[in-house]
Design a protein around this motif. Structure first.
Motif, mmCIF file in Angstrom:
data_model
loop_
_atom_site.group_PDB
_atom_site.id
_atom_site.type_symbol
_atom_site.label_atom_id
_atom_site.label_comp_id
_atom_site.label_asym_id
_atom_site.label_seq_id
_atom_site.Cartn_x
_atom_site.Cartn_y
_atom_site.Cartn_z
ATOM 1 N N ASP A 54 -17.625 -2.054 6.766
ATOM 2 C CA ASP A 54 -18.878 -1.919 6.038
ATOM 3 C C ASP A 54 -19.839 -1.046 6.827
ATOM 4 N N ILE B 111 -27.601 -2.543 0.507
ATOM 5 C CA ILE B 111 -26.556 -3.245 1.260
ATOM 6 C C ILE B 111 -25.463 -3.755 0.324
ATOM 7 N N ARG C 131 -23.162 0.035 7.925
ATOM 8 C CA ARG C 131 -24.533 -0.451 7.987
ATOM 9 C C ARG C 131 -25.423 0.461 8.815
#
Length: 648
Positions: free
Chosen positions: A10, A254, A12
């Motif tokens: 992921d 997100i 970020r």
């Protein structure tokens, strides 16, 4: 889940949105004129939107809810005749007993419907004109909106086409190590799904955002012009709106990154397992694979649920703020009407403008979802585009022809940079020499072929063709001089003809037929229903392994490569096809340098030299008879293979 290689990490890291948008603009810039047309149409359409409530206000205050003053000019049979006069004392009012003209006192004059129409003729004309104006505005809104949607959608498709083309072109130039570590389904997601999200961004969102901004600014200006008092009251909710949008923006970004990551994982899983469906069914792995897919699918479902939760909070919150603003507006507006400081038409227009003001704000959740989806997709696309391409030495002169001399000089290689699969390999192959490479599975035989084509860069040593390092040659043109026939031949969906000439229509059909005859492939091609025009499925699933090998061999002959490499080309074929390939190889070896990787020693006995690779090292070199006499690893392999054949 034990195997989670389908899921990307992921992301970020903070990637600034404007950096992504600027990179997207490079692809949209060639179509700036379409965007300009769209923006002009947006401004015109927004102007039409803003005019409608104002015309409604004019209709109410100037023609419907206006107090006209009249005076008596004459009497006819005792019935007064009225004319409009600002200084007149008589006012037209609607009472319970019918429409009358009264004064501030007790005097009342009932009038007929004909007299009412005569007195309100100017108002009826004004209302009719306003209705006509509204109809023209609605027609204008239709045509401007139609043109805006068409040109922006067209621009979005053009931009997507260019990005997808550039991305696929870039992927084709990536080093082989990239494909070793990235599932094909993930790459397909980048090229197909993520670019589609960008199309939606350009075709429906970017212009909508421009329209929303112009509309909101226009509404604020008009409201403040109509009534500074009500305008400031209406705008008091702006800080609450801004706070809600900022919070939504943070969490939605997100959530969408996670959604895109999980979708890529599903595509990667499906691509791998559909390709390997035969293995799954043969080993009865359906239940276990279904369970694995369920775990991958659940992760995607959970990420969508998280995103939906954020969306489901934001939209009702905007509704609450809207009704709060409407309630406050009506309360203060009604108070102003009662105190005769505000006209009803102004309040009515404000209600319309507040509804219009919150319309884009209510839709911002959906639009922002699309924006975040597009930006998240763009991040992944640009991350793929930023992956360094393979070094082809395009600036160097193309390799037109080679003699076929090959030299490995103290070559060491490790796929991961640490665990070496080849260790200090050195050998030289003369032009038109027939060389065989043997060794146990995992010894490094196929790696030699991959390095010869420059698919990977070695850590130590050098590889030379005709005395020149392959890393100093134009790599793309060098690969045209090396024909490779792999054990698992890849064929594309299309005809036999197209697969032999690799869809290069500049190659005449007759040359393809000659190449097929040269390697004895025409024997099975002529037996097919449509011969060379027979359609085959992806990967050539309708053909046998031997038939695919013959097509690959014909392909290599057609492209006239001076070096021919056969990597286990006869490992899984029948005796008849093996004999055909052997006959073809005898003809080819008289004209080309041939490298053969084989497990079956019977296919390489007539090689000029045999290289024996063991645990990444070159341990034996010689002809078949010389190596048998040596009594080393090759002799052991030969003896073991014949013992197995005898046992079978």
């Amino acid at each position: 889940m034990a195997r989670d290689m389908y899921t990307e990490v992921d992301e970020r890291s903070k990637v600034r949105d404007w950096h992504v948008i600027l990179r997207l603009w490079k692809y949209a810039k060639p179509y700036w004129y379409l965007l300009l047309i769209g923006v002009v149409m947006i401004i015109i359409s927004t102007g039409f939107d803003l005019v409608l409530p104002y015309l409604q206000k004019v209709a109410i205050d100037n023609f419907m809810n206006v107090k006209h003053h009249y005076k008596i000019v004459e009497y006819n049979n005792g019935q007064p005749k009225f004319v409009e006069d600002p200084d007149g004392k008589f006012i037209l009012k609607q009472l319970e007993d019918g429409t009358v003209i009264i004064t501030d006192g007790e005097i009342k004059y009932h009038i007929s419907s004909e007299e009412l129409r005569e007195l309100r003729a100017r108002d009826l004309v004004g209302i009719s004109k306003l209705a006509l104006y509204m109809l023209l505005i609605l027609l204008g809104m239709f045509f401007t909106s139609y043109l805006q949607v068409y040109v922006t959608s067209y621009m979005g498709q053009k931009v997507t086409h260019d990005i997808r083309k550039a991305l696929f072109r870039h992927v084709m130039r990536l080093p082989m190590r990239f494909f070793d570590t990235n599932p094909s389904g993930r790459i397909a997601t980048r090229i197909a799904n993520d670019t589609k999200n960008i199309a939606e961004f350009f075709s429906s969102v970017i212009t909508s955002i421009i329209k929303d901004v112009v509309l909101l600014v226009g509404i604020i200006i008009v409201m403040l012009k109509l009534s500074l008092y009500l305008g400031l009251i209406s705008l008091a909710v702006l800080p609450l709106i801004a706070f809600a949008i900022l919070i939504f923006r943070y969490f939605d970004r997100i959530a969408y990154r996670k959604v895109r990551t999980r979708l890529a994982a599903i595509n990667a899983f499906l691509a791998e397992h559909i390709s390997g469906m035969a293995v799954i069914q043969l080993f009865n792995q359906e239940k276990r694979k279904a369970k694995e897919f369920d775990e991958v699918n659940k992760k995607h479902y959970k990420s969508l649920r998280e995103q939906l939760l954020i969306f489901s909070i934001f939209r009702p919150l905007m509704d609450v703020v809207y009704y709060l603003a409407l309630t406050v507006l009506i309360w203060f507006g009604a108070k102003g009407i009662i105190q005769h400081t505000l006209e009803f038409g102004v309040l009515y227009a404000f209600v319309s403008y507040i509804d219009m003001f919150f319309r884009p704000l209510k839709d911002i959740a959906e639009k922002y979802d699309i924006v975040q989806n597009a930006l998240a997709s763009s991040e992944k696309i640009f991350k793929l585009m930023d992956t360094p391409e393979e070094t082809y030495n395009d600036e160097r002169e193309p390799v037109r022809k080679i003699s076929g001399e090959i030299e490995f000089d103290n070559v060491s290689f490790a796929y991961d940079g640490e665990n070496y699969v080849l260790k200090n390999i050195s050998f030289r192959v003369s032009p038109k020499e027939k060389i065989a490479i043997v060794g146990e599975t995992g010894a490094g035989k196929t790696s030699i072929i991959s390095l010869l084509n420059g698919l990977y860069r070695i850590q130590n040593g050098d590889i030379r063709i005709d005395g020149t390092s392959i890393y100093d040659l134009n790599l793309q043109s060098l690969r045209r001089r090396i024909g490779v026939v792999l054990q698992d031949v890849f064929l594309f969906s299309g005809t036999i003809l197209d697969n032999i000439r690799l869809f290069n229509e500049e190659i005449p059909r007759q040359k393809v037929i000659e190449a097929a005859k040269y390697v004895y492939a025409e024997r099975f091609i002529e037996r097919l229903s449509k011969g060379y025009d027979t359609e085959i499925l992806e990967r050539g699933g309708t053909l046998s392994a031997g038939e695919r090998q013959l097509i690959a061999l014909a392909r290599a002959v057609l492209y006239n490569a001076e070096i021919l490499v056969l990597d286990e080309a006869t490992a899984n074929i029948d005796a008849e096809t093996e004999m055909l390939i052997q006959q073809a190889m005898e003809k080819i070896s008289n004209e080309k340098t041939v490298l053969t990787i084989a497990h079956r020693i019977s296919t390489i006995r007539n090689s000029d030299r045999i290289l024996v690779i063991h645990k990444g090292k070159l341990v034996e070199v010689g002809s078949h008879d010389e190596l048998i006499k040596l009594g080393g690893i090759y002799a052991d392999l030969y003896r073991l293979q014949y013992e197995l054949d005898d046992a079978g």
